[in-house]
Design a protein around this motif. Structure first.
Motif, PDB file in Angstrom:
ATOM      1  N   LEU A  92       0.836  -1.202   0.000  1.00 52.36           N
ATOM      2  CA  LEU A  92       0.000   0.000   0.000  1.00 52.36           C
ATOM      3  C   LEU A  92       0.868   1.248   0.000  1.00 52.36           C
ATOM      4  N   SER A  93       0.283   2.331  -0.442  1.00 54.00           N
ATOM      5  CA  SER A  93       0.992   3.597  -0.246  1.00 54.00           C
ATOM      6  C   SER A  93       0.439   4.227   1.025  1.00 54.00           C
ATOM      7  N   ILE A  94       0.914   5.389   1.344  1.00 56.32           N
ATOM      8  CA  ILE A  94       0.506   6.006   2.606  1.00 56.32           C
ATOM      9  C   ILE A  94      -0.031   7.395   2.307  1.00 56.32           C
ATOM     10  N   GLU A 130       6.885   7.222  13.764  1.00 55.82           N
ATOM     11  CA  GLU A 130       8.128   6.737  13.134  1.00 55.82           C
ATOM     12  C   GLU A 130       8.723   7.801  12.228  1.00 55.82           C
ATOM     13  N   LEU A 131       9.864   7.508  11.654  1.00 57.82           N
ATOM     14  CA  LEU A 131      10.485   8.411  10.681  1.00 57.82           C
ATOM     15  C   LEU A 131      10.052   8.012   9.274  1.00 57.82           C
ATOM     16  N   LYS A 132       9.963   8.996   8.402  1.00 62.06           N
ATOM     17  CA  LYS A 132       9.673   8.686   6.994  1.00 62.06           C
ATOM     18  C   LYS A 132      10.986   8.820   6.222  1.00 62.06           C
ATOM     19  N   PHE A 133      11.554   7.675   5.909  1.00 61.91           N
ATOM     20  CA  PHE A 133      12.887   7.658   5.294  1.00 61.91           C
ATOM     21  C   PHE A 133      12.815   8.071   3.835  1.00 61.91           C
ATOM     22  N   ASP A 134      13.869   8.744   3.382  1.00 63.74           N
ATOM     23  CA  ASP A 134      13.898   9.203   2.000  1.00 63.74           C
ATOM     24  C   ASP A 134      14.672   8.166   1.186  1.00 63.74           C
ATOM     25  N   ALA A 247      13.472  -1.576   8.661  1.00 66.16           N
ATOM     26  CA  ALA A 247      12.196  -2.282   8.535  1.00 66.16           C
ATOM     27  C   ALA A 247      11.109  -1.456   9.210  1.00 66.16           C
ATOM     28  N   TYR A 248       9.883  -1.457   8.631  1.00 67.29           N
ATOM     29  CA  TYR A 248       8.771  -0.761   9.301  1.00 67.29           C
ATOM     30  C   TYR A 248       7.429  -1.491   9.195  1.00 67.29           C
ATOM     31  N   GLY A 249       7.433  -2.708   8.650  1.00 70.85           N
ATOM     32  CA  GLY A 249       6.154  -3.409   8.563  1.00 70.85           C
ATOM     33  C   GLY A 249       6.331  -4.791   7.971  1.00 70.85           C
ATOM     34  N   GLU A 332      -4.803   3.127   0.359  1.00 74.01           N
ATOM     35  CA  GLU A 332      -4.142   3.706   1.542  1.00 74.01           C
ATOM     36  C   GLU A 332      -4.846   3.279   2.825  1.00 74.01           C
ATOM     37  N   PRO A 333      -4.064   2.845   3.831  1.00 73.08           N
ATOM     38  CA  PRO A 333      -4.722   2.491   5.097  1.00 73.08           C
ATOM     39  C   PRO A 333      -5.244   3.748   5.804  1.00 73.08           C
ATOM     40  N   ARG A 334      -6.377   3.605   6.483  1.00 77.72           N
ATOM     41  CA  ARG A 334      -6.905   4.744   7.255  1.00 77.72           C
ATOM     42  C   ARG A 334      -6.153   4.904   8.572  1.00 77.72           C
ATOM     43  N   TRP A 335      -5.374   3.870   8.946  1.00 78.59           N
ATOM     44  CA  TRP A 335      -4.732   3.885  10.265  1.00 78.59           C
ATOM     45  C   TRP A 335      -3.324   4.498  10.242  1.00 78.59           C
ATOM     46  N   ALA A 336      -2.899   4.992   9.077  1.00 82.22           N
ATOM     47  CA  ALA A 336      -1.535   5.560   9.003  1.00 82.22           C
ATOM     48  C   ALA A 336      -1.535   6.824   8.161  1.00 82.22           C
TER      49      ALA A 336
HETATM   50  N1  5U1 Z   1       8.262   4.419   8.736  1.00 79.87           N
HETATM   51  C1  5U1 Z   1       7.421   4.124   7.733  1.00 79.87           C
HETATM   52  N2  5U1 Z   1       7.556   4.544   6.488  1.00 79.87           N
HETATM   53  N3  5U1 Z   1       6.519   4.058   5.806  1.00 79.87           N
HETATM   54  C2  5U1 Z   1       6.194   4.191   4.486  1.00 79.87           C
HETATM   55  N4  5U1 Z   1       6.324   3.357   7.851  1.00 79.87           N
HETATM   56  C3  5U1 Z   1       5.742   3.309   6.643  1.00 79.87           C
HETATM   57  N5  5U1 Z   1       4.625   2.694   6.246  1.00 79.87           N
HETATM   58  C4  5U1 Z   1       4.273   2.800   4.962  1.00 79.87           C
HETATM   59  C5  5U1 Z   1       5.052   3.552   4.048  1.00 79.87           C
HETATM   60  C6  5U1 Z   1       4.651   3.680   2.634  1.00 79.87           C
HETATM   61  O1  5U1 Z   1       3.147   2.214   4.501  1.00 79.87           O
HETATM   62  C7  5U1 Z   1       2.282   1.480   5.372  1.00 79.87           C
HETATM   63  C8  5U1 Z   1       1.515   2.370   6.291  1.00 79.87           C
HETATM   64  C9  5U1 Z   1       1.348   0.726   4.472  1.00 79.87           C
END
Ligand code: 5U1
Length: 698
Positions: A92-94, A130-134, A247-249, A332-336
């Motif tokens: 998914l995208s965010i 969390e951080l949004k990595f580039d 890692a984030y998911g 897109e998830p509604r939870w993020a």
């Molecule tokens: N830290 C983090 N970055 N990021 C990007 N978590 C995260 N989760 C993502 C994305 C696209 O997507 C999920 C919420 C699906």
């Protein structure tokens, strides 16, 4: 009688096989310690020796080679194209909150509460921030703990198989070393490049270009370099690009479900960490909108201290059952949500390249830009640093460029954006060349051997140097002449009313009030400010003189060491070298400055005009109770101002830093102490109040 044929030795009992397994296990552990924990336990040479031993066994027994062997990180044949991969669970995208202010976080919390039908009486929702990595999103598929496939996000349904390249990333485990992971486990996260790795890579690329290697180029930013490496068809080249991973998911998890393994997202992240995946340290569990806002602000303030680029933060509902209840809208998830920061990089065009003359005569090429909003402000000028940099980046008038403004750093041109493939090539203007005469005063500009900069030789004859020298002397950190800004100095110098620092103090009310657009009240304010500035301190005066390489800290050390100005002016290079933080370059610069008769004359005239300070005893041998300690000041102290506290600590041999780290000895906290106090508590750094600091100073 024929002897029965002996069975070949069972593989499991073969000593080579046993050694191979032991080596693989040991090398996996060592790689995890080195890449993920950043805590190597053996020297590099020992790792290399074990690695070569494993390679030798695998060369003798090619049938024992498996893709999860540590030797399989590098190598593989170049591909013609990447195979397409269908994601078992769509990537998914965010949703991105475009409002970079705190209201972005509040809007997300409001939406979540509404969806969950919560009222004001209900408790705050728990989130993971969390951080949004580039970087580049990636899906890592493990079957029975072995990495079998890595794929890019693509369109979310189908990505590209980049397994060969991802194998080269040291932080990504090829095999999970623990137990308890599900037989099918997909880990999702971001591949990125650290800023220091990016700089080193570009340095190597520059060397290659200089050596005439064909097809080599430098990269404009870590994100592009990382994305280019992951999508590199030749894994041998990808292996030379230093990539990292967070890692984030998760994606597919089978046969169990994510919900049966974890109750919360935080638990999931901690488990991934336990299974050997790097997870960013900055992650926090927070409650409600206010804490989301605080996280966003804290990270916005500290993002430049991170070793990698981020473009925002991400908020996720922590409870997995609640995530399920919230579900998705489209993809897109509604939870993020991703809550961005103002972008630190933007594209714009170069309108002109000017040359500015600094206080010490340094000529700096500056790109004049079509106005662009970057890093929270509108930028129209960006430094190109010096001639070599401008030519290396090949920035020309009319080019589209990337401009970067990070924190309080002066905006800079990162690089030129090449025209799109479908655009016709454009005629370009001439490459930048530094003028050999000063654009302000016409004096010769010279570049000393081994120096990157050209300098105007005009000294105070040069209006630009003269104005900068006066502004430097008048600034708050030097003698502080309130109200003497750049417009007024420009007016005074251009009208030839002042040329030197002492001229400032000879300015009378009449001369000031006679200037264009100068009200009598303002003229009187300047006269008063000049009078007030006469009572100063030796470090401020010394710093204000603008001697090359003598910053505030060095000025303080010199004042402390020698006690008085005459002793500094007469000190030999050897004597100067005895001062803390003074090396040969600073010592030489001081000597050169005070050997010039006209500089001594300026000092004498300033003293004659009434500039004064208290001189102290030379403290070269005085005790330094805080030597070797680093302090961070936060909040408002009951009696001491920030500068006073800093001066006292430095006088006692301590250092004052702006940010808290494991190396901080003490945080001195007053009222309304902010994030630095929190960080100190998290890191276990001792916290002092003012009274305790004063006690230590005794
Ligand atoms: N830290 C983090 N970055 N990021 C990007 N978590 C995260 N989760 C993502 C994305 C696209 O997507 C999920 C919420 C699906």
């Amino acid at each position: 009688m024929t002897m029965p044929e002996t069975d070949p030795m069972p593989e499991a009992n073969n000593p080579d096989r046993q050694r191979l397994e032991a080596l693989r296990s040991q090398l996996h552990t060592l790689a995890h310690q080195y890449y993920v924990l950043d805590a190597p336990t053996v020297p590099d040479a020992e790792y290399d020796r074990l690695f070569r031993e494993l390679q030798a066994i695998e060369a003798t027994h090619p049938d024992w080679l498996t893709p999860d062997s540590p030797t399989q990180r590098v190598g593989g044949k170049p591909l013609d194209q990447f195979a397409s991969v269908r994601h078992a669970v769509p990537m998914l995208s965010i949703r991105t909150e475009t409002d970079t202010e705190s209201s972005g976080a509040q809007a997300f919390d409001t939406r979540v509460r509404k969806e969950l039908e919560l009222t004001d009486a209900d408790a705050p929702v728990e989130y993971v921030a969390e951080l949004k990595f580039d970087g580049l999103a990636i899906n890592l598929r493990y079957e029975n703990g072995v990495l079998v496939q890595a794929a890019t996000r693509g369109d979310g349904e189908n990505g590209e198989d980049v397994t060969q390249n991802i194998r080269t990333v040291g932080q990504i485990p090829l095999k999970l070393a623990t137990i308890g992971f599900p037989p099918v486990l997909e880990v999702r996260g971001e591949v990125y490049m650290r800023r220091d790795d990016f700089e080193a890579l570009n340095e190597r690329q520059r060397a290659r270009i200089a050596a005439g290697e064909k097809g080599e180029k430098t990269f404009v930013n870590p994100r592009n370099a990382a994305a280019g490496a992951v999508r590199q068809l030749d894994p041998g080249i990808a292996a030379q690009r230093p990539l990292s991973f967070f890692a984030y998911g998760v994606g597919e998890v089978a046969p169990q479900t994510v919900g049966s393994l974890f109750a919360t997202h935080m638990e999931l992240l901690q488990t991934l960490k336990g299974w050997g995946f790097p997870v960013a340290e900055e992650i926090r569990v927070v409650r409600g909108a206010d804490e989301l806002v605080a996280f966003h602000q804290h990270i916005a303030q500290t993002r430049d201290q991170l070793p990698f680029d981020i473009d925002g933060v991400v908020y996720k509902v922590n409870s997995l059952p609640l995530q399920q209840r919230l579900g998705f809208v489209t993809r897109e998830p509604r939870w993020a949500v991703a809550h961005k920061f103002p972008a630190q990089e933007q594209m714009t065009t170069v309108v002109a390249i000017d040359v500015q003359v600094g206080r010490t005569g340094k000529l700096t090429p500056v790109a004049k830009l079509a106005p662009v909003f970057v890093g929270g402000v509108t930028v129209t000028n960006a430094t190109l640093h010096n001639e070599d940099e401008a030519r290396r980046k090949d920035v020309r008038v009319g080019d589209t460029v990337i401009v970067r403004r990070a924190g309080d750093v002066i905006p800079e041109v990162v690089g030129v954006v090449p025209p799109a493939a479908d655009q016709p090539p454009r005629e370009r203007s001439a490459i930048f060349t530094m003028p050999r005469i000063c654009p302000v005063c016409g004096s010769v500009a010279v570049r000393e051997e081994g120096e990157a900069d050209y300098r105007c030789t005009g000294g105070l004859f040069c209006n630009a140097q003269c104005k900068q020298a006066i502004l430097h002397f008048a600034q708050r950190r030097a003698v502080e002449i309130e109200g003497l800004g750049d417009k007024l100095v420009e007016q005074l110098v251009d009208a030839k009313i002042i040329r030197t620092l002492p001229d400032l103090y000879r300015l009378g009310f009449t001369a000031l009030a006679g200037l264009d657009r100068m009200a009598e009240k303002s003229a009187q304010n300047i006269v008063d400010a000049l009078e007030k500035s006469k009572q100063t301190t030796l470090p401020r005066f010394l710093f204000g003189l603008g001697i090359r390489h003598v910053g505030e800290a060095t000025a303080k050390e010199l004042a402390r060491h020698f006690g008085g100005l005459d002793a500094i002016m007469d000190a030999s290079e050897e004597a100067l070298l005895q001062v803390n933080d003074v090396g040969p370059i600073v010592a030489k610069s001081l000597r050169t400055f005070f050997e010039q008769a006209h500089n001594r004359e300026v000092v004498e005239q300033l003293r004659a005009c009434g500039i004064r300070w208290e001189e102290g005893a030379a403290s070269a041998d005085s005790p330094k109770p805080l030597a070797g300690m680093t302090f961070v000041l936060t909040g408002t102290l009951p009696t001491l101002g920030r500068d006073d506290a800093k001066d006292l600590i430095e006088a006692a041999g301590g250092k004052v830093s702006g940010s808290v780290s494991k190396k901080t000895s003490y945080v001195v906290a007053g009222t309304e102490a902010g994030s630095k106090l929190t960080k100190a508590q998290e890191l276990g750094v001792a916290v002092l109040d003012e009274a305790a600091l004063l006690e230590m100073l005794k």
